[in-house]
Each structure stands twice: as C-alpha cells, then as structure tokens.
Write a protein that holds these residues in place. Structure first.
Motif, mmCIF file in Angstrom:
data_model
loop_
_atom_site.group_PDB
_atom_site.id
_atom_site.type_symbol
_atom_site.label_atom_id
_atom_site.label_comp_id
_atom_site.label_asym_id
_atom_site.label_seq_id
_atom_site.Cartn_x
_atom_site.Cartn_y
_atom_site.Cartn_z
ATOM 1 N N ASP A 199 0.835 -1.203 0.000
ATOM 2 C CA ASP A 199 0.000 0.000 0.000
ATOM 3 C C ASP A 199 0.862 1.242 0.000
ATOM 4 O O ASP A 199 0.629 2.186 -0.761
ATOM 5 C CB ASP A 199 -0.893 0.029 1.253
ATOM 6 C CG ASP A 199 -2.006 -1.011 1.172
ATOM 7 O OD1 ASP A 199 -2.286 -1.456 0.059
ATOM 8 O OD2 ASP A 199 -2.559 -1.349 2.222
ATOM 9 N N GLU A 200 1.877 1.225 0.859
ATOM 10 C CA GLU A 200 2.740 2.404 0.956
ATOM 11 C C GLU A 200 3.493 2.644 -0.334
ATOM 12 O O GLU A 200 3.630 3.770 -0.787
ATOM 13 C CB GLU A 200 3.725 2.239 2.121
ATOM 14 C CG GLU A 200 3.091 2.602 3.447
ATOM 15 C CD GLU A 200 4.050 2.464 4.613
ATOM 16 O OE1 GLU A 200 5.241 2.178 4.383
ATOM 17 O OE2 GLU A 200 3.591 2.627 5.753
ATOM 18 N N ARG A 205 2.540 1.834 -3.302
ATOM 19 C CA ARG A 205 1.641 2.357 -4.321
ATOM 20 C C ARG A 205 1.387 3.849 -4.097
ATOM 21 O O ARG A 205 1.337 4.637 -5.033
ATOM 22 C CB ARG A 205 0.333 1.567 -4.329
ATOM 23 C CG ARG A 205 -0.387 1.671 -5.650
ATOM 24 C CD ARG A 205 -1.539 0.710 -5.793
ATOM 25 N NE ARG A 205 -2.393 0.692 -4.633
ATOM 26 C CZ ARG A 205 -2.500 -0.351 -3.813
ATOM 27 N NH1 ARG A 205 -1.825 -1.445 -4.048
ATOM 28 N NH2 ARG A 205 -3.295 -0.293 -2.768
ATOM 29 N N GLN A 206 1.227 4.220 -2.813
ATOM 30 C CA GLN A 206 0.984 5.639 -2.521
ATOM 31 C C GLN A 206 2.207 6.484 -2.881
ATOM 32 O O GLN A 206 2.081 7.590 -3.392
ATOM 33 C CB GLN A 206 0.611 5.844 -1.045
ATOM 34 C CG GLN A 206 -0.739 5.261 -0.648
ATOM 35 C CD GLN A 206 -1.871 5.686 -1.547
ATOM 36 O OE1 GLN A 206 -1.942 6.824 -1.993
ATOM 37 N NE2 GLN A 206 -2.770 4.767 -1.867
ATOM 38 N N LYS A 256 2.272 6.987 -6.510
ATOM 39 C CA LYS A 256 1.289 7.994 -6.929
ATOM 40 C C LYS A 256 1.791 9.409 -6.665
ATOM 41 O O LYS A 256 1.585 10.306 -7.484
ATOM 42 C CB LYS A 256 -0.034 7.775 -6.181
ATOM 43 C CG LYS A 256 -0.854 6.670 -6.796
ATOM 44 C CD LYS A 256 -2.200 6.578 -6.129
ATOM 45 C CE LYS A 256 -3.055 5.519 -6.792
ATOM 46 N NZ LYS A 256 -4.274 5.252 -6.023
ATOM 47 N N LEU A 265 -9.432 27.552 -5.316
ATOM 48 C CA LEU A 265 -8.505 26.887 -4.391
ATOM 49 C C LEU A 265 -9.083 26.798 -2.980
ATOM 50 O O LEU A 265 -8.664 25.958 -2.185
ATOM 51 C CB LEU A 265 -7.165 27.627 -4.352
ATOM 52 C CG LEU A 265 -6.366 27.583 -5.657
ATOM 53 C CD1 LEU A 265 -5.098 28.399 -5.529
ATOM 54 C CD2 LEU A 265 -6.041 26.150 -6.048
ATOM 55 N N ASN A 302 -14.055 17.731 -2.411
ATOM 56 C CA ASN A 302 -13.792 16.372 -1.919
ATOM 57 C C ASN A 302 -14.962 15.850 -1.103
ATOM 58 O O ASN A 302 -15.369 14.705 -1.249
ATOM 59 C CB ASN A 302 -12.520 16.355 -1.063
ATOM 60 C CG ASN A 302 -11.264 16.447 -1.915
ATOM 61 O OD1 ASN A 302 -11.299 16.170 -3.109
ATOM 62 N ND2 ASN A 302 -10.177 16.850 -1.305
ATOM 63 N N SER A 321 -17.948 14.442 -2.918
ATOM 64 C CA SER A 321 -17.862 13.116 -3.526
ATOM 65 C C SER A 321 -18.532 12.069 -2.634
ATOM 66 O O SER A 321 -18.789 10.956 -3.061
ATOM 67 C CB SER A 321 -16.408 12.734 -3.807
ATOM 68 O OG SER A 321 -15.742 12.461 -2.600
ATOM 69 N N VAL A 349 -2.909 12.709 -11.507
ATOM 70 C CA VAL A 349 -2.664 13.155 -10.132
ATOM 71 C C VAL A 349 -3.706 12.642 -9.134
ATOM 72 O O VAL A 349 -3.607 12.926 -7.946
ATOM 73 C CB VAL A 349 -2.567 14.703 -10.026
ATOM 74 C CG1 VAL A 349 -1.521 15.227 -10.984
ATOM 75 C CG2 VAL A 349 -3.900 15.361 -10.254
ATOM 76 N N GLY A 350 -4.698 11.870 -9.614
ATOM 77 C CA GLY A 350 -5.688 11.309 -8.698
ATOM 78 C C GLY A 350 -6.895 12.210 -8.520
ATOM 79 O O GLY A 350 -6.961 13.300 -9.096
ATOM 80 N N SER A 351 -7.854 11.755 -7.704
ATOM 81 C CA SER A 351 -9.130 12.464 -7.623
ATOM 82 C C SER A 351 -9.194 13.474 -6.479
ATOM 83 O O SER A 351 -10.218 14.115 -6.287
ATOM 84 C CB SER A 351 -10.267 11.455 -7.483
ATOM 85 O OG SER A 351 -10.009 10.599 -6.390
ATOM 86 N N ASP A 352 -8.108 13.615 -5.709
ATOM 87 C CA ASP A 352 -8.105 14.608 -4.638
ATOM 88 C C ASP A 352 -8.056 16.014 -5.244
ATOM 89 O O ASP A 352 -7.098 16.370 -5.930
ATOM 90 C CB ASP A 352 -6.884 14.374 -3.734
ATOM 91 C CG ASP A 352 -6.826 15.366 -2.584
ATOM 92 O OD1 ASP A 352 -7.686 16.279 -2.528
ATOM 93 O OD2 ASP A 352 -5.926 15.227 -1.735
#
Lengths: 344, 264
Positions: free
Chosen positions: A11-12, A14-15, A18, A221, A228, A231, A284-287
């Motif tokens: 997990d780490e 993969r993070q 990312k 911003l 977030n 969602s 960059v992901g969904s954040d």
C-alpha cells in the motif's frame, strides 16, 4: 503477520508511486507550458530571439520587431493560458458539483449562456464594454440554473443533464449566431465571440479577463476541500455538518463565473473542461487539492497548444482554437461515453 | 462529574409528539420516546413501519410536521448541521466512495465538523483519526484505497469516519445490511465495544430481530408510525408483541437469560 506487513508495504509503495507520478506530472506540464510559450512567441512571420525580447523588456528600449511581437502575440498567449486554465478548472468544479464526469461547461450550455450575454452587450450596448465579464457571468449562471432545473426529476441523471444541456446550448448558440447575422455578420466583436476567434486580441482584453479569472481561480482553491466532501453521499456529507446545498451553490457560481469570463473574451471553447479533468484524474488522482491546480496548469497548456496549432497548421490562414478543440474533443467524448457503462 | 453516579440522567435524545407525513401519507403519528444515555437502543419494526423516517428525523435529514426532537435537551431544529455533527455522529445505510481516496484520508473527513474552512489539522484531529482507525482495526489499511476494500472492511471505515467526530452519541441506520453474517457480527461486536469501553450512546435501526435483542440494552418497537413498546428486551419481547410488530406467530426461547425468537 509477515503477510500483513507485506500488504502494508505494498500500500505504501503504491501511494509513494502515486505521489511521485503527481510531482512528475506537475513538473512536466509546467516545463511543456514554458517551452510552448517561447515557441508561440516565435511562430509567425516575425522572429525575435528570447535574448532580444527580454533584454528589450528589461532595458525599456525594444526593437520594432520585439514591440510588435509583444503587442500582437503576448495578449493572445496570455489569454489562451488564462482562459484555458479557467475553463479547465470550471469543468473540474462542475463535475464535482454534479457528480457527473461528463459535465463540461461547453456541452451543458454554460458557455452558450455566457456567450449570448456577451454578444448582446457587444451588439447593442458597445459603450458598456467594461460590463461584459459581469454580463457574461449572469448569462452563464442563468444557463446553469436553467439546465439544472430542467434536468431535475426527483434527482439528477448524468445523461439527462447532458441532453438538456445540449438543447439549451443549441438555443443559445443559435441566438448568438442570429444576432451576429442581424448585425451583418461582420461586426468584428460579435463574430469573434461566436466563432471563438482570439486573433485580434489586445492588451485591453487581457486586462478585462485577468482580474476576474484571477479571483475565480483563487476562489477555486478555497473550495477544494468542499469538492472532496461532495464526492460523498449527500446524507453523509450533511452528517459531517456540511450544508451541502449551500456548498453546491457556491462552487457552481465560481465554476460558472470562471467559464463565463473566459467565454466573454475568448468565445465558446468546448471540451477543455471535459478532457483536462479526466487526464488530470489519471495523472494526479481524484483529490481536488491536487486536481484543481493541475487542471489549471494543464488547461493552460491544452488551450495554448490548440491555439498555436490553429495558427500554424494552415498559415497564413488561421483555424480557431475552438475548432481545433472540437476536432480533438469530439472523439475523446465518445471514448468516455463508450468506456463508462455506468452513464449510458 | 455525575457520570458515574447519576441522580437522574437526562436522556441523550428525546422525541416528543412528532408527526410526519410525505404529502398526505402520514408516516409517523404523535411519536414520543427517550434514548437513555450510555445505552444501546435499537429501533425495530416491519418494513414500512416508519423506522427509517424516524431515523431521518432524528438526524436532521427530514423535519417534523409537528412535535420536537431534542439532543441533550436542545431542540435539534435550533442546532445547525455543524453543531449537531459535533454532538452526534451518523452512519448511513448507503455509502459510496469514488476516486482513489485512501482509508486515512476518508477517516480524516470525520474531523470536518471541528474544523474551520482551510485550517490545518491539529494534534487533536490526528489523535482522533488514529484512535478511530485503531478501534475499528483498520490502521493496517490506512494507505489503501477504500475502493479496494471488502464490504465488511468498508463498513468499518464508515464507522471510523463517524468515530473520528469524537461524539458521545452514535446513530447507525441498518449497519449490517449488505454484509455476510460473519461481518454482521463483526460490526455488532464493534458497536457493543464502543458502548461498553468508551461509553458511547448507540441508537440504531436493525432488521434482524435476534441481533437486536442480543446486542441492545433497550428496544423500541414500532408499528404503523407509532411506538408500541419500549424497554429492556427481556421485559418487552413477548409472543404477542412479535405478532403485532411482524404479523407472524413465533416462539420465544431463553438462551443465557436472553430472549430469542425462533424465526421459523
């Protein structure tokens, strides 16, 4: 135990991967934007070296060539970048508010409303030129309210929003074209907005766009955390003490304003608000804390790229950025529709 | 503090004469009940008896036509959503998560009611998030995307989100639906532990009558928008009550001093 540790490590890993991908994406996009900027300054019949240009800018005595480039190409480049950033961020915000990955301010009619308002001002109240961004914002927000209420049927189906948006958009762009024709079709300002033509932009246009777009982008911003939270299921967000309806309105107004001021200056540009957030999510992901800044950067790159291609591909004739975006964006939209079984 | 030897505990929540209707269809009729502080209270009833509506009213997702609902003697109408969320946490039945959000990021959403806009997280936030993940046994998944977890694990994450709010009251709407029996027990044991170990008042809606009887300190039985019984399971549950609530004749046995309904 060791298996668990392994899973944790994976997990780490993969993070970390990312995070690395996010950083690289930001850096590469920024570098590309810079390179494209220099290229765009030099593409055309006049050539100016970077040294000549910046030397002149700082010393204050510009060569004739440099002065021409600054007056003709700089406004255009700045407008491309700022409008691109604004439209892309607007798309990201609309997708968060509507929970609809297909929402694009161009497709759902927001740009159409803004452009009609801008056309009306240009055609009938040219002396009120300075009010254009405000009028366009009103047009955009009005269009959003219209599309939202017309697609509401005990809930918002993603597809219904698109369909209603297409219809509303068609009416608005039809009206804009009609006013354009009624004015002989050659009234420069009106035609420029209708056709999304940014050839003749001057520093005045830059000064008109910049403050509004700047405020809008800064405001976006401040709502990244809100995007977030949206969602989550509405009930769950309410349970966390968030006034979901108010948050939706705030974000929608920012989104509509951003795309509207861009439309007032650069015309209706479709698909940027759709393509950019999608590629952004992959990179960059969904954040939204990362997605919104990245959308701004990448949107600037895409629009400037489209405009630069448009004016070089058939030089000395120009193809407007909106046409380039339609040609590139249409297939992309179809691809998205086909890939997402959920929506259709 | 009078927490250990209370003279007379005020209720954690109280519903007073609440009526609610969808249009002309009256779903709740003059309902009144009290939730005892520090206990597990479960609302049971057949489908369509109004228990979900009652839950929505108690969580400010619906507003009563008449009557009042109190949270620690304050009318919840006068509490804004944020104030409510600082005092009571809610786990809804249906939750979705989109994108690549990780367990830790999602749990940190639980701190939302305690934050000002744009403010950085405090030590208190960090402590609550760590505690919530620890208690629900999801710390080991903290860096994993929520979308990659199983149903039972996801449900623990949603409970952790609520726990991160650090409230003394927790409301859960059918927390075991959609789960295999193993994970159902997992969740119910977790809920009991939250109550016994941390003194959190639990209010939940459950579908399974035996799970309700076994895990609850108090039962509220509903029928046709009214409460027809409230009290400790062993005092309340009778063949007649089961017959009235669910409309079937079922036998009741005692196991370990607790009543069980034989559901066949």
């Amino acid at each position: 135990m060791s298996e668990k540790t392994k899973a944790v490590n994976e997990d780490e890993k993969r993070q970390r991967f990312k995070t690395l991908r996010t950083v690289i994406s930001f850096v590469i996009t920024a570098v590309c934007l810079l390179i494209l900027c220099f290229a765009a300054m030099n593409i055309g019949s006049l050539k100016v070296s970077a040294g000549e240009l910046f030397g002149g800018l700082f010393s204050g005595n510009l060569s004739d060539n440099a002065a021409t480039v600054i007056d003709l190409r700089f406004p255009r480049i700045i407008i491309s970048m700022v409008a691109g950033a604004s439209i892309a961020v607007s798309g990201t915000l609309f997708q968060a508010v509507l929970k609809n990955p297909l929402a694009d301010p161009g497709i759902i009619g927001i740009s159409g409303g803004a452009s009609l308002a801008a056309v009306l001002i240009t055609a009938f109240l040219p002396s009120m030129f300075f009010l254009m961004p405000i009028a366009a914002c009103c047009g955009g927000i009005l269009a959003f309210v219209l599309v939202y209420t017309l697609s509401w049927k005990g809930g918002l189906s993603p597809l219904r929003i698109i369909l209603v948006g297409v219809a509303v958009s068609a009416v608005f762009s039809g009206l804009s074209s009609a006013f354009n024709s009624m004015n002989g079709g050659n009234m420069q300002g009106v035609a420029a907005i209708v056709n999304g033509n940014i050839t003749m932009k001057t520093w005045d246009d830059v000064y008109m766009l910049l403050p509004y777009a700047g405020i809008g982008l800064a405001a976006s911003l401040f709502v990244t955390g809100g995007c977030n939270i949206l969602s989550l299921e509405d009930k769950t967000a309410r349970g966390l003490g968030v006034n979901v309806s108010r948050l939706r309105i705030v974000i929608s107004v920012i989104a509509a304003a951003l795309v509207s001021v861009s439309t007032a200056v650069a015309g209706v540009i479709g698909f940027i608000g759709l393509i950019v957030p999608h590629i952004g999510r992959i990179l960059v992901g969904s954040d939204h804390k990362k997605l919104i800044p990245f959308s701004a950067l990448f949107g600037a790159l895409v629009f400037l790229c489209a405009d630069t291609i448009g004016r070089t591909i058939a030089a000395p004739y120009e193809v407007s950025a909106s046409i380039i975006m339609n040609i590139a964006g249409g297939p992309f939209f179809i691809l998205l529709l086909r890939r997402s079984k959920k929506y259709v | 503090m009078s927490d250990i030897q209370p003279k007379k505990k005020r209720p954690a929540m109280e519903v007073r004469g609440v009526t609610f209707a969808y249009g002309k269809n009256e779903v709740l009729r003059d309902i009144s009940l009290k939730i005892t502080e520090g206990k597990i209270t479960t609302v049971i009833g057949a489908n369509g008896c109004g228990k979900s509506t009652l839950f929505s009213l108690m969580t400010k997702n619906l507003y009563p036509k008449s009557g009042q609902i109190f949270l620690r003697s304050r009318n919840i109408n006068n509490l804004d959503l944020k104030e409510f969320a600082q005092k009571a946490a809610i786990v809804h039945q249906y939750n979705t998560v989109c994108g690549d959000i990780t367990v830790e990021q999602l749990v940190s959403f639980g701190r939302t009611p305690h934050k000002k806009m744009m403010s950085a997280s405090t030590e208190e936030d960090e402590r609550c998030i760590e505690w919530a993940m620890e208690v629900t046994d999801i710390t080991k998944y903290r860096h994993r995307e929520v979308s990659r977890l199983s149903g039972g694990q996801k449900q623990r994450v949603w409970i952790a989100v609520a726990l991160a709010q650090n409230t003394k009251i927790l409301l859960l709407d059918e927390p075991t639906t959609y789960l295999d029996v193993r994970y159902q027990l997992d969740i119910l044991r977790l809920i009991r532990r939250l109550n016994k170990e941390f003194g959190i008042t639990i209010i939940m809606v459950l579908h399974d009558i035996n799970q309700s009887l076994y895990y609850s300190d108090e039962i509220i039985a509903m029928k046709d928008g009214k409460t027809i019984a409230q009290g400790r399971p062993e005092e309340v549950i009778t063949t007649e009550l089961v017959k009235t609530v669910y409309g079937v004749d079922l036998n009741i046995r005692q196991i370990d001093g607790k009543p069980f309904v034989i559901p066949v």
